[in-house]
Design a protein around this motif. Structure first.
Motif, PDB file in Angstrom:
ATOM      1  N   ILE A 132      -0.708  11.025   0.707  1.00 22.17           N
ATOM      2  CA  ILE A 132      -2.004  11.708   0.763  1.00 22.17           C
ATOM      3  C   ILE A 132      -2.792  11.446  -0.513  1.00 22.17           C
ATOM      4  CG2 ILE A 132      -3.069  13.995   0.997  1.00 22.17           C
ATOM      5  CD1 ILE A 132      -1.239  13.009   3.348  1.00 22.17           C
TER       6      ILE A 132
ATOM      7  N   PRO B 170       6.858   9.155   0.118  1.00 21.83           N
ATOM      8  CA  PRO B 170       5.467   9.504  -0.209  1.00 21.83           C
ATOM      9  C   PRO B 170       5.262  11.013  -0.363  1.00 21.83           C
ATOM     10  CG  PRO B 170       5.653   8.733   2.075  1.00 21.83           C
ATOM     11  CD  PRO B 170       6.972   8.469   1.422  1.00 21.83           C
TER      12      PRO B 170
ATOM     13  N   LYS C 155       0.867  -1.180   0.000  1.00 22.48           N
ATOM     14  CA  LYS C 155       0.000   0.000   0.000  1.00 22.48           C
ATOM     15  C   LYS C 155       0.904   1.231   0.000  1.00 22.48           C
ATOM     16  CE  LYS C 155      -3.751  -2.445   0.804  1.00 22.48           C
ATOM     17  NZ  LYS C 155      -4.970  -2.457   0.001  1.00 22.48           N
ATOM     18  N   ALA C 156       0.413   2.315  -0.516  1.00 23.18           N
ATOM     19  CA  ALA C 156       1.220   3.532  -0.569  1.00 23.18           C
ATOM     20  C   ALA C 156       1.115   4.305   0.748  1.00 23.18           C
ATOM     21  CB  ALA C 156       0.782   4.392  -1.743  1.00 23.18           C
ATOM     22  N   ILE C 157       1.567   3.626   1.825  1.00 22.78           N
ATOM     23  CA  ILE C 157       1.456   4.224   3.168  1.00 22.78           C
ATOM     24  C   ILE C 157       2.162   5.576   3.198  1.00 22.78           C
ATOM     25  CG2 ILE C 157       1.854   3.864   5.635  1.00 22.78           C
ATOM     26  CD1 ILE C 157       0.252   1.588   4.458  1.00 22.78           C
ATOM     27  N   GLY C 158       1.552   6.553   3.795  1.00 26.74           N
ATOM     28  CA  GLY C 158       2.156   7.868   3.920  1.00 26.74           C
ATOM     29  C   GLY C 158       1.812   8.813   2.778  1.00 26.74           C
TER      30      GLY C 158
ATOM     31  N   LEU D 296      -4.151   7.781  -0.374  1.00 28.15           N
ATOM     32  CA  LEU D 296      -4.934   7.240   0.737  1.00 28.15           C
ATOM     33  C   LEU D 296      -5.905   8.204   1.416  1.00 28.15           C
ATOM     34  CD1 LEU D 296      -2.217   5.144   2.657  1.00 28.15           C
ATOM     35  CD2 LEU D 296      -3.822   4.339   0.924  1.00 28.15           C
ATOM     36  N   ALA D 297      -5.618   9.492   1.383  1.00 30.59           N
ATOM     37  CA  ALA D 297      -6.410  10.400   2.225  1.00 30.59           C
ATOM     38  C   ALA D 297      -7.798  10.653   1.664  1.00 30.59           C
ATOM     39  CB  ALA D 297      -5.668  11.719   2.421  1.00 30.59           C
ATOM     40  N   LYS D 298      -8.695  10.960   2.593  1.00 32.65           N
ATOM     41  CA  LYS D 298     -10.066  11.292   2.218  1.00 32.65           C
ATOM     42  C   LYS D 298     -10.392  12.694   2.718  1.00 32.65           C
ATOM     43  CE  LYS D 298     -11.375   6.450   2.539  1.00 32.65           C
ATOM     44  NZ  LYS D 298     -11.998   5.428   3.397  1.00 32.65           N
TER      45      LYS D 298
END
Lengths: 429, 429, 429, 429
Positions: free
Chosen positions: B45, B362, B40-43, B48-50
């Motif tokens: 935005i 990231p 997963k592309a941890i870090g 992953l961000a909402k």
């Protein structure tokens, strides 16, 4: 809107439960010293913070809304020991003697009334200055009488009752707390397992028209019964549990991880504390109450249901250890296990050498002054906007608490601006 | 508003200066692995961000605005060593071999072009894969040619140039940087003390219509000359200096102290770091550039002129120590001396065992994708809304930078919402 | 004197209780790898340390006394799960796969025998590979049979039994442990509250002529009954509780404070640990055993009765917290409250990011090899000179344990020199 | 042997260079307070430690050898500021006012003589109370005259000169220091780059028959010229550099790693310090002297030539940062990178919140009293047995220093026992 707020004229009584404890004596000494110009009220929002307004100018909160002046405060309260505030402050060992000496005469004149106390709710404490009463109801009536007498003796138009005493043992919400009628029945039937001493103080305060502030994580005023009473009497209630040290850090760091989409696999928090509070929390039943208060924060902020890849398995553990060598100088140690890009692990360790009462005192002062403001502005019930000061912000069953410190701060600013008939200069403020 | 944004169709070239370095190879490996579903592309935005919208719903950023898809990215760049991305990643020792192996074939096909390099700007580095040019102007023209050739060879409609190489030596803003004409003159006259290699990359990128991201604290694109060029060419620029570790913490903790009106008397920050970056920063001239970037943060947040009782004497010191045993696993240690109620001192120590490239990768990805979005949305010049990712947010002479992480985050959210024709559901979001 | 020591010829069986656990699999893997030349035996005294002799020369311990060669060791043991050593090591997650792979074939051939286990002595564990027996006596007889069978099958002349399994619940010394006769009676009567599983292993080992090493703080072999048996059979016993991390630090720091005549008012020690050991210690009954072992150290070193001004009120607290995110990578945090000249307070904080099994494995190896040496040298009973390796050195009722690490080290050196017929070159060695 | 030691009768002058500094005023105040019974001499070996003798009994050092009584000490000295000891102690801010007040009258009567000072040797200091002299030789003669005058005025039979002033700039050993004749020539020729002010004090002391103690890392008395003089005059010399905080820890932890055969790959040590000492060390030339003193410790203990697998690549770095908010409350932070079994890495972080002068004062007292004892016992030259108190123990070219704290402690005990005609009860003591 401002014209609807009653002015802050006349004396304001501040009645502290645990008047001889570390937090209370630190609050009292610092307030007296600040109004004599001996110190600044460091840490106090009401005394120091500024809020920007439409014009872009930043104004002190005191300029925007009518807060009680420190000179108008009269301190009193209850304690399980009969020491005056000066003697009690020396026992607490938070402040240096030379700092007490600046207001020694005033401190010596502040004497506690006998406390409503029940050993079963704080087994590590053994007080000597305690009320006798056949029932919880009668105990509460004695407290109402105390409040009335204090106001009259000190010429106070208004008073706020502040719980700065210890954490009571954990109890779940039960039938007795679900309605005002049920609570009153339990008090009259002297149900000593469902009705804590703190509930007697809260009930008494609300009936006397005094805002009530809960500084510990006790269930107390956080029940449908009390919400009902506060609505009925039009009196504000706020709490629970001063957000002073480790949890303050958490409600800043957790939003940082979330904002940056960094994952968290574990968060271990331990504390050492040697004051009376630490001693009380050494009893597992009392610690349970505090633990529940401290644990809820992280999940609420992380929203693992929305971000399972990042937060679904956060192992969160909180410990408090009674450690007498430190007295009031609490030390917290947090270890946070993070993960970032490609799941690689990282660690943050935070070691906070703080002072429990030094951090709590200005919070207590602000909650008192804002509660009094809310009363004069006609804001009854739970004061959600004061979540900023609390580890466990009260909320009814239809709402979620807000834990993020900066969101909480926006709520304070927005409320002040609305009371002042003002607006923010930009969405960033 | 959304209709004005050009779609993110076709390939996006990502040309990294320092393509073989720790940050670049970590960025490339993780991006390739994420699009293969290996991680997963941890870090990140963008991934992953909402963000909540008017309706109260939370939507992924990708749903709100048209971002380039990870599958459409083609990586390339320049380096002072000729290793391909796989070999370079092994030398960097950031990622475990088994994580590299998942995308080994792709990594091996990514080869650096010879770098524009000047030993005087990074004395600790000795590269072997370096362009020869008579003047800075000629050097820049070679880079333009590289960009054009790369785009053509890889069928890229668009490209972003990302500086992920080392910190150059400190230079003050001088006459050569005050206008585009002056800069061009200096390049043509081969003024090698005023025109750094990074300026050649930036100038080349902007002339080729490629957004430029400055990940180090180099002066580079942060000059009136470059602002002028970016406005003239309609191309976004952003930076400086990825906000990845210690400064990230600072821009969260400092706002906390300020919000709580806690005073600060000192802040000592030290770092140990053993990668190529650490080696470069071991030279005092290069450290100076980084130091200036790291020091500005605190004063900007504390506003000592408004709160002299709390912040007028903050003693702030930052150290970076080259320490090879740690390689990329940077460790930061902060000691903060606070004071609270009645001036009583407290201390916070933060020990961050982080990973430089894991935190930076990231950020680099997000800056690239958002810069490309900005280009398509017609937003030229300094991208203030990307301050969120930078230690030293660029700003022109009429503005102050914003350092507070959560305020920066509001700026990101607000910009995304505006581009999407959306609004926040409440002032709290 | 050396001529009286029997030579270390032939195979040495090393039978590990908890053969599939983290410590055992780390011990086995590292020993196999070291004898293949894949690694050095870092942390092992027997393999690396040198001792000075009369001439001033420093000699390896192996040169001075006849130790079993690593190539002669044959590993075996018991476990509550049937996994072979390779599978078990992967579950333990201590060593990286590439380190296991170097000796994979050998590991896969090492299979545990079914364990003597009683759930009541370790409630957090649920094994599947367990002996059935009507009485503790019968259980012990099965273990004797196991030992004999193992020696025969593997051509071992000698064997050592090593407890590397979990901490059992706390039990006080009782009548059943006071004499060999009483113990045997209790085993035959199947007194499962006085006779722990570990006692069955120890009894079996001693009867079979195998030295027994107790790596946990279990009462087990530390009773008059077992001392009697070890004397009677002429077999060495050693333990208890590997001194691997936090206590190792304590037995170095406490002597430093004492040597410098610095006072101590408090010592708070906390640990986070996520392996099987941590899980077992999460049960208060098991933790009690460990706590007793960890607490005794400080008082013994400080001698508060001799130095009341410095040490009469040391508040010592030890906590172990089960924290799964860390697995075997234990972290210890110590806070020590000191006082110096004129009573002024100071603090030391030690944060040890260690690895439980990495520290324990070489200790286990050394105790095994030294126990085998002691057997061949005719040294029966408690091996006081091996206190160096133990948190809770065994001692009879007429002696005090020695906890100071450097004094313990002198005891090791002196014993080795005596066995070798050597002397120290000066009183400083 | 004891009969050969002259008795400690009459007054003992203690002449402190840097009499108004933090260490000196803390030493003086504590000594005066201890002899008035207001405090215990915590941290002082001479006042508190016990040594076991042949019989097994433990005896106070004072019982074994004739030490000067605290009541017989008369304090004096030199300083670059004219403040009396009470005023100077208040400026130093080490001790609380109430602790100074217990001996205020005595402190006020202690006045410094003008100092021998040269700004080039400590550029951050600007004194006002300074001797004028045409040459170093003349400067030295003024100091001799001071010593004689002080002894006469105060009825002192004996005196010790103690350097408790700042670290001078680094100079290498040069021809001028190789013989007494060369040194005297340089002094007469006023060679101000080879002859430091501290050398003038040392030369004067030795010529006046006063033992000299070097508390800083200055070259000063650690030269063949001075060894010659001390042998010639029969006067003891000791030093260099009080081993008070971080290095004290190092000389305990490094032996632990070595004893346990644990490898070390890096050791990073940083300090923050805000007193006058910290300010002086902020100058790179002065820091160099301190750095050399602090760096030597580890290699000496680890013996990488004997244990290359464990210690051949230890990366050791020491930093001292001037940080005014902390004043005398020095904080040290060490990070140690270890490796164990199979080479697996571990880390230890030590955070020492200490107090520079509180740790140094009892060391200074012990060095003074032991130096006076040595003089009376006829022990001239370098006092190797006092290495216990020093970061950089002096030694001639034929010897190696001993750094291990516990070995150093054995040297102290052994020397005391020999002077007392005693023996250790066992090799363990």
């Amino acid at each position: 809107m401002k014209e609807n707020i009653k002015p802050a004229t006349g004396h304001l009584g501040v009645l502290v439960v645990g008047m001889g404890g570390a937090v209370a004596t630190t609050l009292i000494t610092g307030t007296l010293a600040a109004r004599k110009g001996l110190t600044k009220a460091i840490g106090s929002i009401t005394q120091l913070a500024k809020i920007s307004v439409k014009s872009g100018e930043e104004k002190a909160i005191k300029e925007l809304v009518p807060l009680a002046d420190l000179h108008d405060i009269v301190f009193g309260g209850w304690d399980i020991f009969p020491d005056n505030a000066y003697e009690a402050a020396k026992v607490a060992e938070v402040l240096k003697e030379k700092d007490l000496d600046g207001v020694k005469d005033e401190l010596e004149r502040i004497l506690p009334m006998p406390a409503a106390f029940d050993h079963n709710w704080a087994k590590r404490l053994n007080g000597t200055h305690i009320k006798q009463a056949a029932t919880r109801w009668e105990l509460m009536e004695q407290l109402r009488e105390d409040i009335r007498a204090f106001k009259q003796a000190n010429g106070c138009d208004r008073a706020v009752v502040l719980w700065a005493a210890s954490t009571e043992i954990y109890i779940p919400l039960s039938a007795e707390h679900q309605s005002l009628a049920a609570l009153e029945k339990a008090m009259k039937e002297n149900n000593t397992t469902a009705v804590s001493p703190s509930m007697c103080y809260a009930y008494a305060a609300l009936q006397e028209g005094c805002p009530f502030v809960m500084g510990a994580p006790n269930l107390c005023v956080d029940t449908p019964a009390m919400w009902e009473l506060s609505k009925q009497t039009g009196v504000p209630i706020s709490g629970k549990d001063f957000k002073s040290g480790q949890t303050l850090m958490k409600t800043v760091l957790a939003p940082m991880f979330k904002t940056r989409m960094l994952g968290v696999s574990g968060w271990f928090s331990t504390n050492i504390l040697g004051n009376r509070d630490g001693e009380v929390l050494d009893d597992p039943d009392n610690f349970k109450t505090k633990e529940v208060s401290k644990l809820s924060v992280i999940d609420n902020i992380f929203e693992p249901e929305k971000y399972p890849d990042l937060y679904k398995d956060v192992y969160h553990k909180v410990r408090i250890n009674y450690y007498p060598p430190r007295k009031d100088n609490k030390e917290a140690w947090d270890n946070i296990d993070l993960f970032g890009w490609m799941g690689y692990p990282m660690e943050i360790k935070v070691n906070f050498l703080c002072r429990d009462s030094i951090l709590a005192a200005p919070i207590a002062l602000d909650l008192v002054l804002f509660s009094d403001l809310a009363l004069r502005a006609g804001m009854s019930g739970i004061q959600t906007w004061l979540s900023f000061f609390c580890k466990s912000p009260m909320h009814d069953f239809d709402h979620q608490p807000v834990h993020d410190l900066f969101t909480q701060w926006r709520m304070v600013k927005q409320t002040i601006r609305e009371l002042a008939g003002e607006e923010a200069p930009s969405y960033l403020d």
